[in-house]
Design a protein around this motif. Structure first.
Motif, PDB file in Angstrom:
ATOM      1  N   TRP A 168       0.842  -1.193   0.000  1.00  0.00           N
ATOM      2  CA  TRP A 168       0.000   0.000   0.000  1.00  0.00           C
ATOM      3  C   TRP A 168       0.879   1.246   0.000  1.00  0.00           C
ATOM      4  N   LYS A 169       0.626   2.154  -0.950  1.00  0.00           N
ATOM      5  CA  LYS A 169       1.442   3.343  -1.106  1.00  0.00           C
ATOM      6  C   LYS A 169       0.569   4.587  -1.269  1.00  0.00           C
ATOM      7  N   ARG A 170       1.218   5.722  -1.094  1.00  0.00           N
ATOM      8  CA  ARG A 170       0.580   7.017  -1.320  1.00  0.00           C
ATOM      9  C   ARG A 170       1.353   7.740  -2.415  1.00  0.00           C
ATOM     10  N   GLN A 171       0.643   8.131  -3.477  1.00  0.00           N
ATOM     11  CA  GLN A 171       1.265   8.831  -4.590  1.00  0.00           C
ATOM     12  C   GLN A 171       1.160  10.329  -4.360  1.00  0.00           C
ATOM     13  N   GLU A 172       2.305  10.959  -4.160  1.00  0.00           N
ATOM     14  CA  GLU A 172       2.340  12.417  -4.027  1.00  0.00           C
ATOM     15  C   GLU A 172       3.359  12.922  -5.035  1.00  0.00           C
ATOM     16  N   THR A 173       4.315  13.741  -4.607  1.00  0.00           N
ATOM     17  CA  THR A 173       5.388  14.132  -5.521  1.00  0.00           C
ATOM     18  C   THR A 173       6.186  12.902  -5.928  1.00  0.00           C
ATOM     19  N   THR A 174       6.382  12.030  -4.922  1.00  0.00           N
ATOM     20  CA  THR A 174       6.980  10.719  -5.154  1.00  0.00           C
ATOM     21  C   THR A 174       6.098   9.677  -4.476  1.00  0.00           C
ATOM     22  N   SER A 175       6.321   8.431  -4.813  1.00  0.00           N
ATOM     23  CA  SER A 175       5.554   7.341  -4.216  1.00  0.00           C
ATOM     24  C   SER A 175       6.200   6.938  -2.896  1.00  0.00           C
ATOM     25  N   ARG A 176       5.384   6.783  -1.856  1.00  0.00           N
ATOM     26  CA  ARG A 176       5.936   6.338  -0.580  1.00  0.00           C
ATOM     27  C   ARG A 176       5.086   5.211  -0.006  1.00  0.00           C
ATOM     28  N   GLU A 177       5.771   4.228   0.576  1.00  0.00           N
ATOM     29  CA  GLU A 177       5.067   3.086   1.163  1.00  0.00           C
ATOM     30  C   GLU A 177       4.468   3.501   2.499  1.00  0.00           C
ATOM     31  N   LEU A 178       3.268   3.009   2.767  1.00  0.00           N
ATOM     32  CA  LEU A 178       2.561   3.364   3.983  1.00  0.00           C
ATOM     33  C   LEU A 178       2.846   2.375   5.098  1.00  0.00           C
ATOM     34  N   ASP A 179       2.808   2.866   6.329  1.00  0.00           N
ATOM     35  CA  ASP A 179       3.016   2.032   7.510  1.00  0.00           C
ATOM     36  C   ASP A 179       1.664   1.452   7.915  1.00  0.00           C
ATOM     37  N   MET A 180       1.491   0.147   7.755  1.00  0.00           N
ATOM     38  CA  MET A 180       0.200  -0.495   7.989  1.00  0.00           C
ATOM     39  C   MET A 180      -0.209  -0.505   9.458  1.00  0.00           C
ATOM     40  N   SER A 181       0.732  -0.226  10.346  1.00  0.00           N
ATOM     41  CA  SER A 181       0.419  -0.219  11.773  1.00  0.00           C
ATOM     42  C   SER A 181      -0.044   1.147  12.255  1.00  0.00           C
ATOM     43  N   LYS A 182      -0.073   2.142  11.342  1.00  0.00           N
ATOM     44  CA  LYS A 182      -0.456   3.498  11.713  1.00  0.00           C
ATOM     45  C   LYS A 182      -1.760   3.911  11.043  1.00  0.00           C
ATOM     46  N   THR A 183      -2.379   4.954  11.600  1.00  0.00           N
ATOM     47  CA  THR A 183      -3.626   5.486  11.035  1.00  0.00           C
ATOM     48  C   THR A 183      -3.317   6.338   9.807  1.00  0.00           C
ATOM     49  N   LEU A 184      -4.367   6.784   9.136  1.00  0.00           N
ATOM     50  CA  LEU A 184      -4.190   7.679   7.996  1.00  0.00           C
ATOM     51  C   LEU A 184      -3.471   8.958   8.426  1.00  0.00           C
ATOM     52  N   GLU A 185      -3.920   9.540   9.531  1.00  0.00           N
ATOM     53  CA  GLU A 185      -3.313  10.775  10.035  1.00  0.00           C
ATOM     54  C   GLU A 185      -1.836  10.557  10.355  1.00  0.00           C
ATOM     55  N   GLU A 186      -1.544   9.424  10.979  1.00  0.00           N
ATOM     56  CA  GLU A 186      -0.152   9.120  11.337  1.00  0.00           C
ATOM     57  C   GLU A 186       0.702   8.842  10.103  1.00  0.00           C
ATOM     58  N   ASN A 187       0.056   8.472   9.006  1.00  0.00           N
ATOM     59  CA  ASN A 187       0.752   8.284   7.738  1.00  0.00           C
ATOM     60  C   ASN A 187       0.791   9.570   6.917  1.00  0.00           C
ATOM     61  N   ASN A 188       0.519  10.680   7.591  1.00  0.00           N
ATOM     62  CA  ASN A 188       0.538  12.004   6.947  1.00  0.00           C
ATOM     63  C   ASN A 188      -0.479  12.116   5.812  1.00  0.00           C
ATOM     64  N   ILE A 189      -1.675  11.555   6.069  1.00  0.00           N
ATOM     65  CA  ILE A 189      -2.813  11.723   5.160  1.00  0.00           C
ATOM     66  C   ILE A 189      -3.912  12.388   5.988  1.00  0.00           C
ATOM     67  N   PRO A 190      -3.857  13.692   6.148  1.00  0.00           N
ATOM     68  CA  PRO A 190      -4.757  14.390   7.071  1.00  0.00           C
ATOM     69  C   PRO A 190      -6.197  14.442   6.579  1.00  0.00           C
ATOM     70  N   ASP A 191      -7.091  14.633   7.531  1.00  0.00           N
ATOM     71  CA  ASP A 191      -8.502  14.852   7.226  1.00  0.00           C
ATOM     72  C   ASP A 191      -8.689  16.354   7.000  1.00  0.00           C
ATOM     73  N   GLU A 192      -9.004  16.738   5.784  1.00  0.00           N
ATOM     74  CA  GLU A 192      -9.103  18.155   5.436  1.00  0.00           C
ATOM     75  C   GLU A 192     -10.544  18.639   5.345  1.00  0.00           C
ATOM     76  N   SER A 193     -11.491  17.842   5.816  1.00  0.00           N
ATOM     77  CA  SER A 193     -12.908  18.196   5.669  1.00  0.00           C
ATOM     78  C   SER A 193     -13.251  19.496   6.390  1.00  0.00           C
ATOM     79  N   GLU A 194     -12.619  19.774   7.543  1.00  0.00           N
ATOM     80  CA  GLU A 194     -12.905  21.006   8.264  1.00  0.00           C
ATOM     81  C   GLU A 194     -12.417  22.224   7.475  1.00  0.00           C
ATOM     82  N   GLU A 195     -11.287  22.071   6.821  1.00  0.00           N
ATOM     83  CA  GLU A 195     -10.786  23.157   5.988  1.00  0.00           C
ATOM     84  C   GLU A 195     -11.717  23.411   4.807  1.00  0.00           C
TER      85      GLU A 195
END
Length: 227
Positions: A168-195
């Motif tokens: 499982w990876k996140r495609q941004e400027t570069t591709s980075r593998e995600l840490d399966m033991s962490k949450t989305l927020e902890e994987n630097n995928i923030p919830d931006e709904s409030e913004e």
């Protein structure tokens, strides 16, 4: 997979359990399965609870006391304090008057009895897109903000039985593998709904995507997936 007391649920998941034969409610952050309770009390006392099947009933409770208890009011006919029951008397609530029909054969009232707890209600549900780079198939899942990527992967198993065989990876400027033991927020995928809300945009204006890459190591045989 049966629910465990450590599992999180979204409000929409709780809402699906909305019949007397399959009845959940959420109470002060916990999710309760009251199916066996209402089956034990096939009387009018069960009706106020049944009417709330699939809903959150935290507003029934006074959180200023420990443990939280049913809200109280003053009974205008007696001038005494009584439990607030606008929908009618319900299971395990004591009566001011002597009532031989009340069942006292329980250790704890259902709202504090841990045997009914199946998990916790998420503080914030989130939408996430999962893009399979092998098949180009895309799925949008509603997940809980407290869940790890492994928990989300477990949800995705209902869509793809081979989900454990992907990186499982996140495609941004570069591709980075995600840490399966962490949450989305902890994987630097923030919830931006409030913004988005501050800008007058809908919550689902942008749904982040996770890209999964096949590892060529099937964890589930084809015949098992089809069974």
């Amino acid at each position: 997979m049966p629910p465990t007391p450590n599992r999180y649920f979204t409000p929409n998941e709780v809402k699906r359990h909305n019949t007397p034969n399959d009845m959940w409610v959420s109470v002060l952050g916990k999710v309760l399965d009251l199916t066996s309770l209402v089956a034990k009390y096939p009387s009018l006392d069960a009706q106020p609870v049944i009417k709330e099947a699939g809903q959150d009933i935290s507003h029934w409770f006074d959180t200023s006391v420990t443990p939280p208890d049913i809200r109280k009011c003053v009974d205008l006919s007696t001038g005494l304090k009584a439990y607030l029951q606008p929908g009618g008397k319900f299971i395990h609530v004591p009566s001011l008057a002597v009532d031989t029909k009340i069942d006292h054969g329980y250790d704890k009232p259902w709202w504090v009895d841990p045997k009914y707890v199946v998990g916790y209600l998420t503080v914030k549900p989130r939408l996430i897109r999962i893009v399979n780079t092998l098949t180009t198939h895309e799925t949008t899942l509603e997940v809980c903000s407290e869940e790890t990527l492994y928990d989300i992967q477990t949800r995705y198993l209902t869509v793809n039985a081979h989900a454990r065989s992907y990186t499982w990876k996140r495609q941004e400027t570069t591709s980075r593998e995600l840490d399966m033991s962490k949450t989305l927020e902890e994987n630097n995928i923030p919830d931006e709904s409030e913004e988005f809300a501050k800008l007058g945009l809908p919550d689902d204006y942008y749904t982040p995507a996770l890209h999964i890459y096949f590892d060529d190591d099937l964890t589930v045989d084809d015949w098992q997936a089809q069974a």
